[in-house]
Design an enzyme around this catalytic site. Structure first.
Site, PDB file in Angstrom:
ATOM      1  N   THR A  67     -10.511   3.986  -2.403  1.00  0.00           N
ATOM      2  CA  THR A  67      -9.265   2.745  -2.091  1.00  0.00           C
ATOM      3  C   THR A  67      -9.838   1.275  -2.178  1.00  0.00           C
ATOM      4  O   THR A  67     -10.985   1.221  -2.467  1.00  0.00           O
ATOM      5  CB  THR A  67      -8.325   3.046  -1.041  1.00  0.00           C
ATOM      6  OG1 THR A  67      -7.354   2.266  -0.903  1.00  0.00           O
ATOM      7  CG2 THR A  67      -9.127   2.856   0.326  1.00  0.00           C
ATOM      8  N   LYS A  71     -11.725   0.424  -6.295  1.00  0.00           N
ATOM      9  CA  LYS A  71     -11.150   1.284  -7.321  1.00  0.00           C
ATOM     10  C   LYS A  71     -11.740   0.791  -8.829  1.00  0.00           C
ATOM     11  O   LYS A  71     -12.000   1.789  -9.667  1.00  0.00           O
ATOM     12  CB  LYS A  71      -9.717   1.252  -7.437  1.00  0.00           C
ATOM     13  CG  LYS A  71      -9.179   2.098  -6.486  1.00  0.00           C
ATOM     14  CD  LYS A  71      -7.544   1.837  -6.627  1.00  0.00           C
ATOM     15  CE  LYS A  71      -6.859   2.741  -5.397  1.00  0.00           C
ATOM     16  NZ  LYS A  71      -5.598   2.650  -5.673  1.00  0.00           N
ATOM     17  N   ASN A  92      -9.115   6.586  -8.365  1.00  0.00           N
ATOM     18  CA  ASN A  92      -8.807   6.604  -7.095  1.00  0.00           C
ATOM     19  C   ASN A  92      -9.229   8.134  -6.592  1.00  0.00           C
ATOM     20  O   ASN A  92      -9.099   8.304  -5.370  1.00  0.00           O
ATOM     21  CB  ASN A  92      -7.494   6.413  -6.601  1.00  0.00           C
ATOM     22  CG  ASN A  92      -6.360   7.553  -7.055  1.00  0.00           C
ATOM     23  OD1 ASN A  92      -6.815   8.242  -7.988  1.00  0.00           O
ATOM     24  ND2 ASN A  92      -5.224   7.638  -6.782  1.00  0.00           N
ATOM     25  N   ASP A 108      -2.368   8.141  -8.997  1.00  0.00           N
ATOM     26  CA  ASP A 108      -1.521   7.167  -8.793  1.00  0.00           C
ATOM     27  C   ASP A 108       0.031   7.456  -9.708  1.00  0.00           C
ATOM     28  O   ASP A 108       1.016   7.589  -8.936  1.00  0.00           O
ATOM     29  CB  ASP A 108      -1.734   5.606  -8.478  1.00  0.00           C
ATOM     30  CG  ASP A 108      -2.664   5.246  -7.374  1.00  0.00           C
ATOM     31  OD1 ASP A 108      -2.555   6.030  -6.462  1.00  0.00           O
ATOM     32  OD2 ASP A 108      -3.466   4.276  -7.337  1.00  0.00           O
ATOM     33  N   GLY A 134       6.573  -6.111 -11.406  1.00  0.00           N
ATOM     34  CA  GLY A 134       5.365  -6.349 -10.985  1.00  0.00           C
ATOM     35  C   GLY A 134       4.148  -5.669 -12.030  1.00  0.00           C
ATOM     36  O   GLY A 134       4.729  -4.866 -13.210  1.00  0.00           O
TER      37      GLY A 134
HETATM   38  P1  NAP Z   1      -1.720  -5.884  -6.576  1.00  0.00           P
HETATM   39  O1  NAP Z   1      -2.699  -5.280  -7.703  1.00  0.00           O
HETATM   40  O2  NAP Z   1      -2.214  -6.881  -5.790  1.00  0.00           O
HETATM   41  O3  NAP Z   1      -0.481  -6.124  -7.245  1.00  0.00           O
HETATM   42  C1  NAP Z   1       0.624  -7.080  -6.412  1.00  0.00           C
HETATM   43  C2  NAP Z   1       1.920  -7.364  -7.235  1.00  0.00           C
HETATM   44  O4  NAP Z   1       2.530  -8.163  -6.415  1.00  0.00           O
HETATM   45  C3  NAP Z   1       1.589  -8.352  -8.668  1.00  0.00           C
HETATM   46  O5  NAP Z   1       2.658  -7.802  -9.429  1.00  0.00           O
HETATM   47  C4  NAP Z   1       2.133  -9.549  -8.190  1.00  0.00           C
HETATM   48  O6  NAP Z   1       2.323 -10.595  -9.090  1.00  0.00           O
HETATM   49  C5  NAP Z   1       3.047  -9.341  -7.118  1.00  0.00           C
HETATM   50  N1  NAP Z   1       3.521 -10.351  -6.009  1.00  0.00           N
HETATM   51  C6  NAP Z   1       2.658 -10.424  -4.843  1.00  0.00           C
HETATM   52  N2  NAP Z   1       2.948 -11.705  -4.271  1.00  0.00           N
HETATM   53  C7  NAP Z   1       4.294 -12.135  -4.876  1.00  0.00           C
HETATM   54  C8  NAP Z   1       5.114 -13.001  -4.772  1.00  0.00           C
HETATM   55  N3  NAP Z   1       5.418 -13.953  -3.692  1.00  0.00           N
HETATM   56  N4  NAP Z   1       6.249 -12.968  -5.660  1.00  0.00           N
HETATM   57  C9  NAP Z   1       6.405 -12.406  -6.717  1.00  0.00           C
HETATM   58  N5  NAP Z   1       5.475 -11.440  -6.774  1.00  0.00           N
HETATM   59  C10 NAP Z   1       4.537 -11.079  -5.976  1.00  0.00           C
HETATM   60  O7  NAP Z   1      -1.292  -4.741  -5.611  1.00  0.00           O
HETATM   61  P2  NAP Z   1      -0.936  -3.131  -5.832  1.00  0.00           P
HETATM   62  O8  NAP Z   1      -2.358  -2.433  -5.634  1.00  0.00           O
HETATM   63  O9  NAP Z   1      -0.411  -3.048  -7.222  1.00  0.00           O
HETATM   64  O10 NAP Z   1       0.062  -2.902  -4.882  1.00  0.00           O
HETATM   65  C11 NAP Z   1       1.096  -3.168  -4.778  1.00  0.00           C
HETATM   66  C12 NAP Z   1       2.230  -2.602  -3.840  1.00  0.00           C
HETATM   67  O11 NAP Z   1       2.339  -1.210  -4.052  1.00  0.00           O
HETATM   68  C13 NAP Z   1       1.582  -2.951  -2.402  1.00  0.00           C
HETATM   69  O12 NAP Z   1       2.783  -3.163  -1.285  1.00  0.00           O
HETATM   70  C14 NAP Z   1       1.082  -1.631  -1.905  1.00  0.00           C
HETATM   71  O13 NAP Z   1       0.925  -0.958  -0.595  1.00  0.00           O
HETATM   72  C15 NAP Z   1       2.077  -0.607  -2.700  1.00  0.00           C
HETATM   73  N6  NAP Z   1       1.421   0.719  -3.246  1.00  0.00           N
HETATM   74  C16 NAP Z   1       2.107   1.841  -2.764  1.00  0.00           C
HETATM   75  C17 NAP Z   1       1.350   3.044  -3.171  1.00  0.00           C
HETATM   76  C18 NAP Z   1       2.066   4.575  -2.808  1.00  0.00           C
HETATM   77  O14 NAP Z   1       1.269   5.314  -2.769  1.00  0.00           O
HETATM   78  N7  NAP Z   1       3.294   4.163  -2.304  1.00  0.00           N
HETATM   79  C19 NAP Z   1       0.247   3.132  -4.189  1.00  0.00           C
HETATM   80  C20 NAP Z   1      -0.384   2.019  -4.478  1.00  0.00           C
HETATM   81  C21 NAP Z   1       0.162   0.508  -3.925  1.00  0.00           C
HETATM   82  P3  NAP Z   1       1.423 -11.380  -9.692  1.00  0.00           P
HETATM   83  O15 NAP Z   1       0.643 -10.634 -10.900  1.00  0.00           O
HETATM   84  O16 NAP Z   1       2.105 -12.734 -10.211  1.00  0.00           O
HETATM   85  O17 NAP Z   1       0.354 -11.900  -8.556  1.00  0.00           O
END
Ligand code: NAP
Length: 279
Positions: A67, A71, A92, A108, A134
């Site tokens: 994690t 990754k 992962n 994932d 996103g």
């Molecule tokens: P990440 O790679 O950091 O990507 C974050 C995303 O959120 C990007 O698209 C980013 O946009 C956007 N973002 C962040 N702040 C923002 C804001 N203020 N306004 C608009 N867009 C914003 O994170 P990730 O690993 O993809 O994870 C994203 C979410 O998914 C987290 O909440 C995580 O806990 C969840 N998740 C859940 C699972 C599950 O099993 N359910 C698995 C993985 C992740 P920019 O590109 O513009 O920065």
């Protein structure tokens, strides 16, 4: 709990790792199947990642989950990779071969699709275009899974458009990158709306989105699972859309690893959801 000298070993490598729900999740399945095994939290600093990973098969580990923030490093050190891991750009789940080789995959996207199909069995890839909000790491896995499942078009909208364009180039398939202003038109014929941003998560602002143009037949899912019912899901449910929360993605993505390491095919059940939520 059964733990003998012959126990099978696996775990999750992260930095930090204390927040991970994976030890509780895998521990539940080990207990349920009565298996002689253990799944451990492995707190490993980035500079130690490669050395620790390579030592694990020598200590008898069958494999590990990887994690944040490891990754991408896991992708770089894997001896073999699945096509999806390569396109997503992250690993992962690792299975060690008998020769110590590192086999990397990314589950994932699998977890996302399984959760969607369990939660909204009426949804099918054939139902039409999908809108994904996103373009981070999770969005890459979600888009790869949707394209590979046969979705005719994935429309990606992200605050930073350059990241969405890179996602489309890497994942390949029919992925269009749209500006925020195109969202109302993009929603009109969509079969599924997915939030993959951090917006809506505890400690982050909600995802502000006007759902007026979205057909009520569309499914809405959020991969954020803390809280379980995000504002997006509440608004969608209030106008009659079927909604699917993000916890199941976390639970389903763990299944392939568990099966590879411990040799049993686990299920995601309401009792497991309750157990994991209690942590
Ligand atoms: P990440 O790679 O950091 O990507 C974050 C995303 O959120 C990007 O698209 C980013 O946009 C956007 N973002 C962040 N702040 C923002 C804001 N203020 N306004 C608009 N867009 C914003 O994170 P990730 O690993 O993809 O994870 C994203 C979410 O998914 C987290 O909440 C995580 O806990 C969840 N998740 C859940 C699972 C599950 O099993 N359910 C698995 C993985 C992740 P920019 O590109 O513009 O920065």
């Amino acid at each position: 709990m059964i733990l003998t000298g012959k126990a099978k070993l696996a775990g999750v490598m992260g930095w930090p790792v204390g927040h991970s729900k994976s030890p509780r999740l895998h521990g539940y399945w080990l207990e349920q199947f009565g298996l002689d095994g253990a799944y451990l939290p492995l707190s490993v600093a980035p500079e130690d990642f490669e050395a620790v990973l390579k030592a694990l098969p020598r200590m008898g580990f069958a494999g590990v989950n990887v994690t944040v923030p490891h990754k991408e490093a896991a992708l770089a050190v894997s001896d073999t990779l699945t096509d999806q891991a390569l396109r997503i750009g992250a690993v992962n789940t690792i299975v060690f071969g008998e020769d110590g080789k590192i086999h990397g995959s990314n589950t994932d996207g699998y977890g996302f699709l399984e959760n969607l199909k369990f939660g909204a069995p009426e949804w099918s890839a054939k139902n039409g275009p999908v809108v994904v909000i996103g373009a981070g790491g999770a969005a890459r896995a979600v888009c790869a899974a949707l394209i590979d499942d046969g979705v005719p078009e994935v429309r990606v909208i992200n605050r930073t458009q350059a990241k969405a364009l890179a996602l489309a180039a890497d994942i390949q398939g029919d992925i269009s990158v749209l500006p925020n202003s195109a969202l109302p038109a993009a929603l009109k014929d969509t079969s599924l709306l997915v939030n993959t941003t951090i917006l809506g998560m505890v400690g982050s602002p909600p995802l502000e989105i006007n759902l007026d143009g979205l057909p009520t037949s569309a499914v809405v899912t959020d991969i954020v699972y803390a809280p379980l019912q995000t504002n997006l899901l509440k608004s969608a449910a209030a106008r009659g859309n079927v909604t699917v929360d993000g916890l199941g993605m976390l639970l389903h993505q763990a299944r392939p690893g568990f099966e590879a390491w411990f040799g049993a095919n686990p299920e995601v059940t309401p009792a497991l959801r309750k157990f994991v939520l209690e942590s």
